[in-house]
Design a protein around this motif. Structure first.
Motif, short mmCIF file in Angstrom:
data_model
loop_
_atom_site.label_atom_id
_atom_site.label_comp_id
_atom_site.label_asym_id
_atom_site.label_seq_id
_atom_site.Cartn_x
_atom_site.Cartn_y
_atom_site.Cartn_z
N ASN A 35 13.48 16.56 80.37
CA ASN A 35 12.06 16.29 80.97
C ASN A 35 11.84 14.80 81.40
OD1 ASN A 35 11.00 18.77 81.06
ND2 ASN A 35 10.14 18.71 78.81
N ARG A 54 8.84 19.99 83.03
CA ARG A 54 8.54 21.35 82.68
C ARG A 54 7.11 21.43 82.15
NH1 ARG A 54 13.61 20.18 81.76
NH2 ARG A 54 15.25 21.68 81.86
N ASN A 55 6.76 20.29 81.09
CA ASN A 55 5.31 20.32 80.56
C ASN A 55 4.28 20.07 81.61
OD1 ASN A 55 6.49 20.38 78.08
ND2 ASN A 55 6.67 18.14 77.82
N CYS A 56 4.56 19.48 82.87
CA CYS A 56 3.59 19.29 83.71
C CYS A 56 3.42 20.58 84.39
CB CYS A 56 3.99 18.30 84.94
SG CYS A 56 4.27 16.77 84.10
N ALA A 60 3.52 23.46 83.02
CA ALA A 60 3.07 24.23 82.41
C ALA A 60 1.24 23.68 82.37
CB ALA A 60 3.33 24.15 80.83
N ASP A 61 1.05 22.54 82.25
CA ASP A 61 -0.31 21.95 82.21
C ASP A 61 -0.83 22.52 83.58
OD1 ASP A 61 0.21 20.76 80.03
OD2 ASP A 61 0.33 18.59 80.95
N LYS A 63 -2.71 24.94 76.28
CA LYS A 63 -1.30 24.33 76.26
C LYS A 63 -0.24 24.62 75.70
CE LYS A 63 -0.53 19.17 76.10
NZ LYS A 63 -0.99 17.99 76.00
N ARG A 104 3.15 26.21 77.89
CA ARG A 104 4.57 25.46 77.86
C ARG A 104 5.55 26.47 77.22
NH1 ARG A 104 3.26 19.31 76.07
NH2 ARG A 104 2.17 18.68 77.92
N HIS A 108 8.95 26.98 79.20
CA HIS A 108 10.18 26.84 78.69
C HIS A 108 11.04 27.93 78.24
CE1 HIS A 108 8.41 22.79 78.15
NE2 HIS A 108 9.38 22.34 77.91
N MET A 153 7.50 25.28 72.57
CA MET A 153 7.95 24.05 72.89
C MET A 153 8.58 23.35 71.74
SD MET A 153 7.75 21.73 75.00
CE MET A 153 7.91 19.83 74.94
#
Length: 104
Positions: A35, A46-48, A50-51, A62, A66, A70, A74
């Protein structure tokens, strides 16, 4: 509201969704693409993703968003695949993130 001059906004939602799922599944297989490296190069990770799906109305929250991206919770993903970020990676990420400031 979609920009009717941008060809991306003219794609059928089913096509865009299929491409998005392919991107996510690709990232699920490429654990070597950390990431922090994605952030340093492209200003998202990846987190972006998800957001963004949660902000778009997925209603997952959240943690669940995620996990959807993923393919696992997480914390499990981090324990299996995330390495410690180097100072150089953090510096690249910070510089890259400055370019995102004008991207709503």
């Amino acid at each position: 509201m979609p920009d009717r001059t941008d060809p991306l906004d003219l794609l059928p939602d089913s096509v865009a969704a299929a491409a998005f799922r392919r991107l996510v599944r690709h990232l699920r297989r490429r654990h070597d693409a950390q990431n922090i490296e994605l952030m340093g190069l492209a200003g998202f990770c990846r987190n972006c993703l998800a957001d963004w799906i949660d902000e778009a109305g997925a209603g997952l929250g959240k943690a669940d968003a995620r996990a959807a991206i993923h393919g696992m919770p997480m914390e499990e993903w981090k324990a299996k695949y995330q390495s410690e970020a180097t100072p150089e990676q953090i510096a690249r990420m910070e510089e890259s993130m400055k370019k995102n400031a004008d991207m709503g």
